[in-house]
Design an enzyme around this catalytic site. Structure first.
Site, mmCIF file in Angstrom:
data_model
loop_
_atom_site.group_PDB
_atom_site.id
_atom_site.type_symbol
_atom_site.label_atom_id
_atom_site.label_comp_id
_atom_site.label_asym_id
_atom_site.label_seq_id
_atom_site.Cartn_x
_atom_site.Cartn_y
_atom_site.Cartn_z
ATOM 1 N N ASP A 1 0.915 -1.142 0.000
ATOM 2 C CA ASP A 1 0.000 0.000 0.000
ATOM 3 C C ASP A 1 0.951 1.187 0.000
ATOM 4 O O ASP A 1 1.520 1.530 1.037
ATOM 5 C CB ASP A 1 -0.878 0.015 1.255
ATOM 6 C CG ASP A 1 -1.873 1.166 1.213
ATOM 7 O OD1 ASP A 1 -1.525 2.229 0.661
ATOM 8 O OD2 ASP A 1 -2.980 1.007 1.727
ATOM 9 N N HIS A 2 1.160 1.788 -1.182
ATOM 10 C CA HIS A 2 2.280 2.731 -1.278
ATOM 11 C C HIS A 2 2.098 3.946 -0.378
ATOM 12 O O HIS A 2 3.053 4.643 -0.086
ATOM 13 C CB HIS A 2 2.556 3.125 -2.737
ATOM 14 C CG HIS A 2 1.491 3.981 -3.338
ATOM 15 N ND1 HIS A 2 0.378 3.462 -3.922
ATOM 16 C CD2 HIS A 2 1.376 5.319 -3.428
ATOM 17 C CE1 HIS A 2 -0.393 4.448 -4.344
ATOM 18 N NE2 HIS A 2 0.189 5.585 -4.057
ATOM 19 N N HIS B 1 -5.841 2.785 1.306
ATOM 20 C CA HIS B 1 -5.074 3.920 1.828
ATOM 21 C C HIS B 1 -5.766 4.593 3.022
ATOM 22 O O HIS B 1 -5.142 4.832 4.058
ATOM 23 C CB HIS B 1 -4.858 4.978 0.739
ATOM 24 C CG HIS B 1 -4.358 4.407 -0.556
ATOM 25 N ND1 HIS B 1 -3.375 3.449 -0.604
ATOM 26 C CD2 HIS B 1 -4.699 4.656 -1.840
ATOM 27 C CE1 HIS B 1 -3.144 3.140 -1.876
ATOM 28 N NE2 HIS B 1 -3.933 3.851 -2.639
#
Ligand code: NAD
Length: 493
Positions: free
Chosen positions: A180-181, A243
């Site tokens: 999950d960047h 996110h």
């Protein structure tokens, strides 16, 4: 062999190694790690995809992605660690060729059998690849074997569970690194530092002192060239399930026993378990959705390329989240995200309760009522904090006004901040799962989001309902105003 203390040793096998993500983010991030000495002599990259390329052609493409030329000695040394093998992930027999290639690179670069399998592919292939990696013996090497997978992880709880079951036949949970960047962003990691490194903050971090918390992930662009993916996903799946739920759980969790992945994840999961999963009526009241219409120079979402003209896909979501636990009961978390909004930014606004008695605005004082203290965490594009306090204005008489104590990361530090992918690749090499999503986190997030989706799928939305350049539909403002509150970030204050 000599390995520098800071150096990490591994063979990376990239599936989807000629894709957009690999060229745009992954190889440049690895080059940064090389320049910093995390990668040096003892690493190798085996790129794979269906494209037929020679090693030299692949290296040329990597060179292009780094923006370097053959005269750049450092880049050339880095690129010399790259090899390529054309491989269709559904071709079981061909995995033996990959295995031979992996063993060869392992020997050549003395990689101690450490392997990172990076799946930068369509998610429908994740289970297949994981299965063949194990059945065809690529995970038999004596070092570590880790699986890094890109989002999305399922499109609802059932599909995510199915995918997870498939992966866990071949890899243990601690070997799986779900990207999950957002978790790789510097300021997201700062949430924990600010919360648990400051008595001032942590002692007030509860429903007695905090009125509400607002999380906004605002995008200025529209759907761009991702329309065919996005129209099947929507803002709820694309941004909220992953996110936003990750950010919210970092804000809501209790202090972990130690600053390790196991303890941090345990607290995040505990927080997510106490998130109230809405029934139909609650989901309808506490979540709103939107889709952008046409603007002055902007097409409506429904007129974008590859979007059906009658699409009911949401490009905006706002919602209220409630935690049923001792710390947060009665303090809502408001979230919103959308495309084609006023600006591109991510921020968290923590709104404190006002003093119980405002002694300054008794009628004879003619003072404006005190404003709430607000701690804002600016995540991007400019990282920083701001703390809004009330203070006396300069001069005669006694008037108060809000002042902001601001801190922003300066330009030099911003430039030196590692890209999210650089940090995440480094973490995967260290075996540190802190900044990746665990299966339990993913599953609780889906359970919450599925309820909203279920209700929305039964109702016909009135789309389009917001204009490009706004902060979403009027219903997003009404959602919070109903509770006698306002978004801290709003247009035309
Ligand atoms: P892409 O379409 O550009 O690349 C896909 C790659 O997979 C290509 O190298 C292609 O050759 C390869 N491929 C396709 N079918 C194959 C098969 N049968 N066998 C072997 N290789 C095959 O996709 P992308 O944008 O690089 O995205 C990859 C993954 O990363 C996806 O899961 C996506 O959701 C995720 N992701 C991408 C981005 C981004 O910015 N591009 C951002 C976040 C997540």
């Amino acid at each position: 062999m000599t390995v520098l203390a800071s150096e990490r040793t591994a063979l990376f096998i990239f599936f989807g190694g000629t894709g957009d993500l690999a060229y745009r983010k992954l190889y440049p991030s690895m080059f940064n790690l090389y320049k910093k000495g995390t990668l040096r002599e003892h690493f190798a990259v085996l790129g794979t995809s269906r494209n037929k390329l020679t090693d030299a052609q692949f290296q040329e493409a990597v060179r292009k992605s780094l923006g370097t030329t053959k005269t750049d000695k450092e880049a050339e040394k880095f690129i010399s660690h790259f090899a390529y093998e054309a491989h269709d992930v559904t071709d079981q027999a061909h995995y033996s060729v990959l295995k031979d290639r992996a063993n060869e690179l392992d020997k050549k670069f003395e990689l101690q059998g450490n392997r990172i399998f990076y799946l930068s592919l369509a998610p429908s292939f994740f289970g297949v690849v994981a299965g063949y990696l194990k059945s065809e013996g690529l995970t038999d090497s004596e070092g570590f074997n880790r699986l890094v997978i890109e989002k999305p992880f399922g499109r609802d709880y059932d599909s995510a569970e199915k995918l997870n079951d498939a992966l866990s036949k071949s890899f243990e949970e601690e070997q799986i690194f779900r990207i999950d960047h957002y978790l790789g962003k510097e300021m997201i990691q700062n949430i924990e530092a600010v919360r648990f490194g400051n008595t001032l903050v942590e002692s007030l971090w509860n429903n007695r002192y905090i009125d509400n918390i607002q999380v906004t992930l605002s995008e200025k662009l529209g759907v761009e060239e991702r329309a065919s993916y996005y129209d099947n996903s929507g803002a709820l799946r694309d941004m909220v399930q992953n996110h936003i739920m990750q950010i919210v759980s970092l804000l809501a969790m209790e202090q972990p026993v130690s600053f390790t992945d196991v303890d941090i994840r345990a607290e995040k999961v505990k927080a997510l378990r106490s998130l109230r999963v809405y029934n139909v009526a609650e989901a309808s009241t506490n979540f709103v959705r939107g889709q952008y219409g046409a603007g002055d120079e902007q097409r409506a979402y429904r007129d974008e390329d590859n979007v059906p003209h009658d699409s009911t896909n949401e490009t905006f979501v706002a919602g209220k989240l409630l935690f049923d636990n001792y710390r947060w009961s009665g303090t809502p978390f408001y979230i919103r995200t959308g495309k084609m909004l006023a600006d591109k930014f991510t921020r968290v606004d923590v709104v404190f309760k006002k003093p119980l008695i405002d002694i300054f605005s008794f009628p004879q004082n003619h003072n404006a009522p005190l404003e709430a203290n607000v701690l804002t965490m600016y995540i991007e594009p400019h990282a920083g904090f701001s703390l809004r306090l009330n203070a006396k204005t300069n001069g005669q008489g006694f008037q108060t006004a809000p002042i902001d104590l601001d801190y922003f990361v300066d330009d030099a530090d911003s430039k030196a901040t590692p890209e999210p992918y650089e940090r995440l690749i480094h973490d995967a090499m260290k075996g540190d799962g802190t900044n990746f999503s665990s299966w339990q986190e993913v599953s609780y997030a889906w359970r919450f989001v599925d309820q909203i989706r279920k209700v929305w799928d039964l109702q016909q939305p009135q789309f389009p309902n917001y204009t490009p350049g706004s902060m979403g539909p009027a219903s997003a403002d009404e959602l919070i105003q109903r509770d006698h509150r306002q978004w801290v970030y709003r247009l035309n204050k």
